[in-house]
Design an enzyme around this catalytic site. Structure first.
Site, PDB file in Angstrom:
ATOM      1  CG  HIS A  63      -1.836  -1.187   1.277  1.00 53.00           C
ATOM      2  ND1 HIS A  63      -3.063  -1.180   0.655  1.00 53.00           N
ATOM      3  CD2 HIS A  63      -1.701  -2.423   1.824  1.00 53.00           C
ATOM      4  CE1 HIS A  63      -3.661  -2.359   0.834  1.00 53.00           C
ATOM      5  NE2 HIS A  63      -2.847  -3.128   1.537  1.00 53.00           N
ATOM      6  NE  ARG A  65      -1.696   3.207   3.962  1.00 54.42           N
ATOM      7  CZ  ARG A  65      -2.480   2.148   4.112  1.00 54.42           C
ATOM      8  NH1 ARG A  65      -3.406   1.861   3.213  1.00 54.42           N
ATOM      9  NH2 ARG A  65      -2.363   1.375   5.172  1.00 54.42           N
ATOM     10  CG  ASN A  95      -6.506  -0.110  -0.020  1.00 54.80           C
ATOM     11  OD1 ASN A  95      -5.412  -0.087  -0.573  1.00 54.80           O
ATOM     12  ND2 ASN A  95      -6.663  -0.549   1.213  1.00 54.80           N
ATOM     13  CG  ASP A 153      -5.884  -5.749  -0.128  1.00 53.00           C
ATOM     14  OD1 ASP A 153      -6.222  -6.833   0.359  1.00 53.00           O
ATOM     15  OD2 ASP A 153      -5.036  -5.019   0.404  1.00 53.00           O
ATOM     16  CG  HIS A 180      -9.306  -8.175   2.007  1.00 47.92           C
ATOM     17  ND1 HIS A 180      -8.223  -7.632   2.654  1.00 47.92           N
ATOM     18  CD2 HIS A 180     -10.287  -8.246   2.933  1.00 47.92           C
ATOM     19  CE1 HIS A 180      -8.545  -7.386   3.920  1.00 47.92           C
ATOM     20  NE2 HIS A 180      -9.800  -7.746   4.120  1.00 47.92           N
ATOM     21  CG  ASN A 279      -8.425  -6.761   8.628  1.00 49.86           C
ATOM     22  OD1 ASN A 279      -8.726  -7.861   9.087  1.00 49.86           O
ATOM     23  ND2 ASN A 279      -9.302  -5.963   8.051  1.00 49.86           N
ATOM     24  CG  ASP A 306      -1.242  -6.417   3.871  1.00 51.13           C
ATOM     25  OD1 ASP A 306      -1.421  -5.347   3.253  1.00 51.13           O
ATOM     26  OD2 ASP A 306      -2.131  -6.943   4.566  1.00 51.13           O
ATOM     27  CG  HIS A 310      -2.102   2.776   9.319  1.00 49.50           C
ATOM     28  ND1 HIS A 310      -3.068   3.342   8.521  1.00 49.50           N
ATOM     29  CD2 HIS A 310      -2.291   1.436   9.249  1.00 49.50           C
ATOM     30  CE1 HIS A 310      -3.813   2.387   7.984  1.00 49.50           C
ATOM     31  NE2 HIS A 310      -3.358   1.216   8.393  1.00 49.50           N
TER      32      HIS A 310
HETATM   33 ZN   LIG Z   1      -6.081  -7.261   2.244  1.00 49.26          ZN
END
Ligand SMILES: [Zn+2]
Length: 423
Positions: A63, A65, A95, A153, A180, A279, A306, A310
């Site tokens: 990710h 971002r 995402n 995802d 996911h 998660n 993954d 954050h």
């Molecule tokens: Zn996922």
């Protein structure tokens, strides 16, 4: 530029070889790989004795971002983090804000990655518009724009008929659908694994069934449509017998896990440690053993990070308000190396799981040390220890339960085309 890497342990999954030898690089291309290369002219020589020499890694679950949450990470820092980990290609999940469900967002990512990226970036597009699970995106146009797979995802496609259509549609364009696997009703408001720790901490738990129900439905649809399916971040022992069934049936799926699912357990969240909130959640020691066995047996054949950055804004808060996820692209090889150390995987198998198998999922040629390949070389010292301080972390975010811990195995040098980086 001519550069000779001497006496390294060369681990090359495309060639299926693990031997001590030399690699010669000239002008960003591999021009020699052999047990001994002698050069009469004066060139730069790197002594790699005691170290691994392998092609660059591919992390297909990252990710970045970007666009939209650049305070957590952006394409520049995310890819720099990858570079330091020997990951020379990343596939980034859609995402973002807005989600990558359009050619415009895909173009933005590709353009920014060209300008600011430290490694190759492959965008993954959303399966459904806005990742809302209602209407499929335009797979054909997205593929032409450069996406390598489709995924919602962060969310599971709840509508089975829509998922079936997505698989059939993706098949037309030879795209893999990445799932996911989490049934949102079963995991509703879940904070950590459902079990001893959730009882102890008084937090709502996510049962294994949330993963199993979602994954099994997708495997059944995959069997029926014969389209390519990839199951992201597998965490539970309960799912493994179903993976075995699907392999035996010849279902064209692949499964992935992440280092935290074979290294950490739910014990990490004791004391309400938000850095261990992720998660799917960290599970039990039995799950860890089952995931390792599945890796050993090839039921799970891809390891991805993954990488989910954050900032402290999302992590230094009450447990129930904290965002799930941890960073990991920089640590992918360091943490995965433990599988070799403890004897779960051979170095060559590990390299398959980190290089050639992920390349197959996203349908690209893997980095290779074969003669004539563009130079994507990583030198890794399996013995070097280091403390993962926040200064060592290249990501904008520092959210990892390994923060300030001592780790073993460090990427020392990376050659990416004509550039050489030493760490
Ligand atoms: Zn996922």
């Amino acid at each position: 530029m001519k550069l000779l890497i001497k006496k390294g342990r060369i681990i090359e999954p495309s060639l299926g070889k693990d031997f001590v030898g030399d690699v010669l690089v000239e002008n960003g291309v591999i021009v020699g790989i052999d047990s001994n290369i002698e050069i009469s002219e004066k060139i730069q020589v790197i002594d790699a004795s005691g170290k691994w020499v392998l092609p660059g890694l591919i992390d297909i679950h990252v990710h970045l971002r970007d666009p939209g949450e650049e305070w957590k990470e952006d394409i520049e820092t995310g890819t720099k983090s990858a570079l330091y980990g020997g990951v020379l290609r990343v596939a980034c999940m859609p995402n973002t804000k807005p989600p990558n469900d359009s050619v415009e967002v895909t173009n933005y990512i590709i353009k920014k990655a060209k300008e600011k990226g430290w490694v190759e970036v492959y965008p993954i597009a959303a399966i459904t518009k806005g990742q809302k699970g209602e209407e499929l995106t335009e797979f054909g146009r997205l593929k032409s724009a450069g996406v390598v797979a489709v995924s919602d995802d962060g969310k599971w496609v709840r509508d089975s008929q829509l998922m079936r259509e997505a698989l059939l549609y993706a098949k037309q364009f030879d795209l893999t659908v990445i799932s996911h696997t989490e049934d949102p009703k079963l995991s509703y408001k879940g904070q950590i694994n459902k079990g001893k720790m959730s009882a102890k901490l008084g937090l709502k738990g996510v049962p294994a069934s949330a993963e199993v129900v979602a994954a099994v439905r997708d495997l059944v649809l995959c069997k029926e449509t014969n389209a390519k399916l990839h199951l992201a971040h597998i965490s539970t022992k309960e799912l493994i017998p179903f993976l075995k069934w699907a392999k035996e049936e010849g279902v064209p799926f692949t499964a992935e896990t992440c280092p935290h699912y074979f290294l950490l357990t739910e014990e990490e969240v004791d004391g309400y440690n938000t850095y261990a909130k992720v998660n799917p959640p960290l599970r039990t020691a039995e799950d860890v053993e089952a995931i390792k066995l599945a890796l050993k047996e090839g039921l799970i054949e891809v390891i991805a990070s993954d990488h989910a950055p954050h900032s402290s804004l999302e992590k230094e808060v009450e447990f129930e308000l904290a965002s799930p996820g941890m960073i990991g692209v920089q640590l992918l090889l360091t943490l995965s190396y433990r599988l070799v150390e403890e004897g779960t995987l051979t170095p060559l198998k590990l390299a398959e799981y980190l290089i050639t198998n992920p390349a197959k999922v996203i349908n690209v040629d893997p980095p290779s040390l074969k003669k004539g390949s563009p130079a994507e070389v990583v030198i890794f010292d399996p013995e070097e220890k280091f403390v993962l301080t926040s200064e060592v972390i290249q990501s904008k975010s520092k959210n990892t339960p390994f923060l300030n811990k001592e780790l073993k195995g460090k990427v020392k040098l990376v050659i990416r085309r004509k550039e050489v980086f030493t760490f």
